[in-house]
Design a protein around this motif. Structure first.
Motif, short mmCIF file in Angstrom:
data_model
loop_
_atom_site.label_atom_id
_atom_site.label_comp_id
_atom_site.label_asym_id
_atom_site.label_seq_id
_atom_site.Cartn_x
_atom_site.Cartn_y
_atom_site.Cartn_z
N VAL A 158 0.83 -1.20 0.00
CA VAL A 158 0.00 0.00 0.00
C VAL A 158 0.86 1.25 0.00
O VAL A 158 0.61 2.20 -0.75
N THR A 159 1.86 1.28 0.87
CA THR A 159 2.85 2.36 0.93
C THR A 159 4.22 1.69 1.07
O THR A 159 4.29 0.48 1.28
N PRO A 160 5.32 2.44 1.00
CA PRO A 160 6.62 1.80 1.19
C PRO A 160 6.76 1.11 2.55
O PRO A 160 7.59 0.22 2.71
N ASN A 161 5.93 1.48 3.53
CA ASN A 161 6.03 0.91 4.88
C ASN A 161 4.89 -0.03 5.25
O ASN A 161 4.90 -0.61 6.33
N LEU A 162 3.87 -0.16 4.41
CA LEU A 162 2.69 -0.98 4.74
C LEU A 162 2.37 -1.95 3.62
O LEU A 162 2.18 -1.55 2.47
N SER A 163 2.28 -3.24 3.98
CA SER A 163 1.89 -4.29 3.02
C SER A 163 0.73 -5.08 3.60
O SER A 163 0.67 -5.34 4.81
N LEU A 164 -0.19 -5.47 2.73
CA LEU A 164 -1.35 -6.28 3.11
C LEU A 164 -1.33 -7.58 2.33
O LEU A 164 -0.90 -7.60 1.17
#
Length: 181
Positions: free
Chosen positions: A27-33
Motif C-alpha cells: 500500500v505504501t513503502p512501509n505498509l503491506s497487506l
C-alpha cells in the motif's frame, strides 16, 4: 480392555495438508497487506473410536483413515514504522471441514457407520522483528489459538446412551504460543 469398560490399546493419526494461494499488495513503502485462501485436506484415524456410542462389545474402530476437505482464509499486514523494525498481524479463520466418515465395525464384528466433524481452529497473531545489523534478525511472534470454539475440540465430557457413554468432543482449551528467533 474394552470388555471391562475401558478403551484398550489406543491408536491415533491426524494429518493436515494446507495449500494457500495468496496475494500481497504494498500500500505504501512501509505498509503491506496480504490475503490467502486456505484449501485443506486432512486424514484422521482413531481406534477405538470413542466419539460414538459403543455396543455391548465396546467402541467401533476408526483405524482405517477417513479424509475430509476444508476451506478458510488468512489475512495479514506488515508495517515498518522505522528502518530495521517491522510489526505484523495475522488473522487465520477457522478451517471449516466436511465430516470425517467411516464404514466400520464394533469389536464383535457388527458393522456400523459413523462420522465426526473436526475443524481447525482460528488463529490470531502478531509479531515484531528487528535487524540490529545486516546478518542478524531478531523476531518474536505471539499467537492465540481458539480451540474452545472449534467443532470437535469444543465439546467435552461424556454423553450417556443405553449402550454406554461416549466422548462428545476433545474439550481442548484455548492456548497462547510464543515464538522467538
Amino acid at each position: 480392555p474394552q470388555s471391562s469398560g475401558g478403551f484398550g490399546a489406543i491408536y491415533s493419526n491426524y494429518q493436515l495438508l494446507q495449500m494457500t494461494p495468496s496475494t500481497a499488495y504494498q500500500v505504501t513503502p512501509n505498509l503491506s497487506l496480504g490475503l490467502g485462501v486456505n484449501i485443506d485436506w486432512a486424514s484422521l484415524a482413531v481406534s477405538p473410536w470413542p466419539a460414538t456410542a459403543p455396543n455391548a462389545s465396546g467402541f467401533p474402530t476408526g483405524a482405517h483413515a477417513a479424509s475430509a476437505w476444508g476451506v478458510g482464509f488468512t489475512v495479514g499486514a506488515t508495517y515498518k514504522p522505522i528502518q530495521n523494525l517491522a510489526l505484523g498481524v495475522v488473522f487465520k479463520s477457522p478451517q471449516w471441514f466436511s465430516d470425517f466418515s467411516w464404514n466400520s465395525q464394533f469389536a464383535d464384528g457388527t458393522p456400523t457407520r459413523f462420522s465426526f466433524r473436526l475443524d481447525y481452529p482460528m488463529i490470531v497473531g502478531g509479531g515484531v522483528s528487528y535487524q540490529p545489523t545486516a546478518p542478524l534478525l531478531l523476531a518474536l511472534d505471539v499467537k492465540w489459538i481458539n480451540y474452545s470454539s472449534t467443532k470437535g475440540f469444543d465439546q467435552k465430557n461424556w454423553a450417556s446412551t443405553p449402550s454406554g457413554p461416549y466422548v462428545q468432543g476433545f474439550g481442548w482449551q484455548d492456548i497462547w504460543t510464543l515464538s522467538l528467533g
